[in-house]
Write an enzyme that holds these catalytic residues in place. Structure first.
Site, PDB file in Angstrom:
ATOM      1  CE  LYS A  22      -1.890   1.475   3.922  1.00  0.00           C
ATOM      2  NZ  LYS A  22      -1.646   2.927   4.194  1.00  0.00           N
ATOM      3  CG  ASN A  23       2.527   2.601   3.527  1.00  0.00           C
ATOM      4  OD1 ASN A  23       1.440   3.155   3.391  1.00  0.00           O
ATOM      5  ND2 ASN A  23       2.933   2.108   4.682  1.00  0.00           N
ATOM      6  NE  ARG A 100      -0.183  12.240   6.909  1.00  0.00           N
ATOM      7  CZ  ARG A 100       0.030  13.358   7.559  1.00  0.00           C
ATOM      8  NH1 ARG A 100      -0.982  14.039   8.035  1.00  0.00           N
ATOM      9  NH2 ARG A 100       1.237  13.817   7.739  1.00  0.00           N
ATOM     10  CB  CYS A 124      -4.775   5.914  11.185  1.00  0.00           C
ATOM     11  SG  CYS A 124      -5.391   4.377  10.485  1.00  0.00           S
ATOM     12  NE  ARG A 129      -0.643  10.165  10.461  1.00  0.00           N
ATOM     13  CZ  ARG A 129      -1.029   9.099   9.760  1.00  0.00           C
ATOM     14  NH1 ARG A 129      -0.185   8.142   9.498  1.00  0.00           N
ATOM     15  NH2 ARG A 129      -2.268   9.005   9.320  1.00  0.00           N
ATOM     16  N   PRO A 130       2.124  16.308  11.440  1.00  0.00           N
ATOM     17  CG  PRO A 130       3.798  17.557  12.455  1.00  0.00           C
ATOM     18  CD  PRO A 130       2.985  16.319  12.632  1.00  0.00           C
ATOM     19  CB  ILE A 131       1.769  18.361   6.068  1.00  0.00           C
ATOM     20  CG1 ILE A 131       0.892  19.610   6.209  1.00  0.00           C
ATOM     21  CG2 ILE A 131       0.927  17.104   6.154  1.00  0.00           C
ATOM     22  CD1 ILE A 131      -0.130  19.759   5.096  1.00  0.00           C
ATOM     23  CG  ASP A 132       6.170  20.721  10.259  1.00  0.00           C
ATOM     24  OD1 ASP A 132       5.595  19.625  10.352  1.00  0.00           O
ATOM     25  OD2 ASP A 132       7.211  20.998  10.880  1.00  0.00           O
ATOM     26  CG  LEU A 133       9.119  17.679   8.450  1.00  0.00           C
ATOM     27  CD1 LEU A 133       9.514  16.238   8.744  1.00  0.00           C
ATOM     28  CD2 LEU A 133      10.303  18.608   8.706  1.00  0.00           C
ATOM     29  CG  ASP A 313       2.997   1.332   9.495  1.00  0.00           C
ATOM     30  OD1 ASP A 313       2.500   2.095  10.348  1.00  0.00           O
ATOM     31  OD2 ASP A 313       3.088   1.629   8.290  1.00  0.00           O
ATOM     32  NE  ARG A 405      -6.875   4.373   6.062  1.00  0.00           N
ATOM     33  CZ  ARG A 405      -5.729   4.508   6.744  1.00  0.00           C
ATOM     34  NH1 ARG A 405      -5.641   4.057   7.984  1.00  0.00           N
ATOM     35  NH2 ARG A 405      -4.692   5.087   6.195  1.00  0.00           N
TER      36      ARG A 405
END
Length: 427
Positions: A22-23, A100, A124, A129-133, A313, A405
């Site tokens: 999946k990933n 996500r 999830c 899980r910030p997206i600042d990066l 995971d 998922r």
């Protein structure tokens, strides 16, 4: 919402084939946006997250054609992805909010159209899980970004290669920057990049299209921008997390199972942790054969960290295994601060677990007992299934849409191995 009914205590026997990761598949699908030529992808898994990603692609104008006799998407079938007619650069809020990985589209859409709009992604609820990066990395490519009312609006008409130093080796940020840089003029360098096999797979896919990416799998990735990409035929890697899950299922239940599509170097740290358990494992190529009596000593300490460390995971699954081990295990979760939500549900089943901050102390018990438990996220939900497989009596796992998922019809694979598990649909 569907649920699983499990009659525990059955040993497992037989063989199972691991589907595509999946990933790996999700960022590869996002990468299809960058090419105006048809792309043939093999073994498309029918996970809910993949289905949602295909819906996003279609909303942008892509044509997705399953290569099946009836033209419908079946699990692990081939698909033809044609993004030649894409004209939309906005991801609908209703789709981004449930996936996500919709954030990967940001880099791809920017790379192709030099502008993009996307709502904050969902997924999830396992912690911040910030997206600042992601944002910081894209700004280093000279992208102008505004954040208003939960919408990221990106202007990339002046995009150019740049240097990105990641504060943390984020998989998502690494992939997003790679996708944005492929069609961007100049050289982009990513330092402290994530090293996961899925990063390598994305780079291999993009390079097959004609990209110029080097260093994937190391901490330094270099992307030389190209003017356009070709089409290709590509097979993404098998899912190392599903492979690890089934290996743990064989250990927790005992039995004799064969796992095909198990790439040992992708799960080396798991194999290292399991080397002293009371079982016999043989690996030949991408096939693992396990013989286990279901009895094992607890692993003294497990600590999650970015690849090649122990994967977050697989933390919930390995914790479930420790609940019936002999001795005590300490499990430290370093990546997500609320990824022990499955623990209270395991305690309902008789497990002895104490959690303080990001550390769980597991005292192994002789047996678990069936109970009604609730899945709250993907991996935690699977850990409850594993516990149910070994528990005495019946276990009901509710809210299995979380599990869907990342596992397609999990009950079918486990049933093939001899587990007594049934899905009850909510009509």
């Amino acid at each position: 919402m569907d649920k699983f009914i499990i009659n525990g205590g059955k040993s497992l026997c037989g063989e199972v084939e691991i589907t595509s990761a999946k990933n790996a598949y999700l960022p590869i699908l996002a990468g299809c946006i960058l090419s105006k030529k048809p792309i043939l992808l093999h073994k498309c898994p029918k996970y809910n997250d993949v289905i949602n990603m295909l819906k996003i692609l279609k909303s942008l104008g892509a044509k997705i054609t399953p290569q099946t006799n009836d033209g419908k998407l079946h699990n692990s079938c081939d698909i033809l992805v044609d993004c030649s007619q894409l004209s939309v650069h906005t991801i609908p809020h209703e789709l981004a909010s449930v996936l996500r990985s919709s954030i990967f589209m940001l880099g791809s859409i920017l790379g192709r159209f030099k502008k993009a709009r996307v709502a904050y992604p969902g997924g999830c609820e396992i912690g911040a899980r910030p997206i600042d990066l992601h944002i910081k990395g894209l700004k280093n490519l000279n992208v102008e970004i505004s954040d208003k009312h939960g919408i990221l609006s990106c202007e990339g008409k002046n995009m150019k290669g740049g240097v990105v130093n990641l504060d943390f080796p984020s998989v998502g940020a690494t992939e997003n920057i790679m996708l944005a840089a492929v069609l961007t003029k100049g050289t982009t360098k990513i330092f402290n990049a994530a090293k996961e096999p899925e990063i390598v797979d994305l780079a291999n896919f993009l390079n097959t299209l004609g990209a110029k990416i080097s260093g994937a799998g190391t901490s330094d990735i270099i992307i030389e921008g190209v003017s356009e990409l070709n089409g290709c035929e590509y097979t993404p890697i098998p899912d190392r997390i599903i492979a690890g899950t089934y290996l743990i299922a064989g250990l927790i239940c005992g039995g004799d199972i064969t796992i095909r599509g198990f790439i040992p170097q992708h799960n080396q740290v798991l194999l290292e942790k399991l080397k002293d358990v009371n079982s016999k494992m043989e690996i030949c190529g991408d096939t693992l054969h396990l013989v286990s009596n279901g009895y094992h000593n607890c692993i003294s300490k497990i600590e999650t960290s970015p690849y090649p460390g122990f994967p977050t995971d697989l933390q919930a699954q390995i914790l479930a295994l420790q609940t019936i081990g002999k001795g005590t295990s300490i499990i430290i979760e370093n990546l997500f601060e609320t990824r022990f939500k499955h623990v209270p549900e395991l305690v309902k089943m008789g497990a002895q677990i104490t959690v303080k901050d990001r550390t769980a102390i597991v005292n192994g018990v002789e047996k678990l007992y069936g109970a009604s438990v609730n899945a709250t996220d993907l991996r935690g939900g699977v850990s409850l299934v594993l516990a149910g497989l070994v528990a005495e009596g019946y276990t009901t796992v509710n809210n299995v849409f979380h599990i869907d998922r990342g596992y397609y019809q999990l009950e079918n694979d486990l049933s093939k191995l001899g587990a007594d598990i049934k899905r009850i649909k909510n009509n």
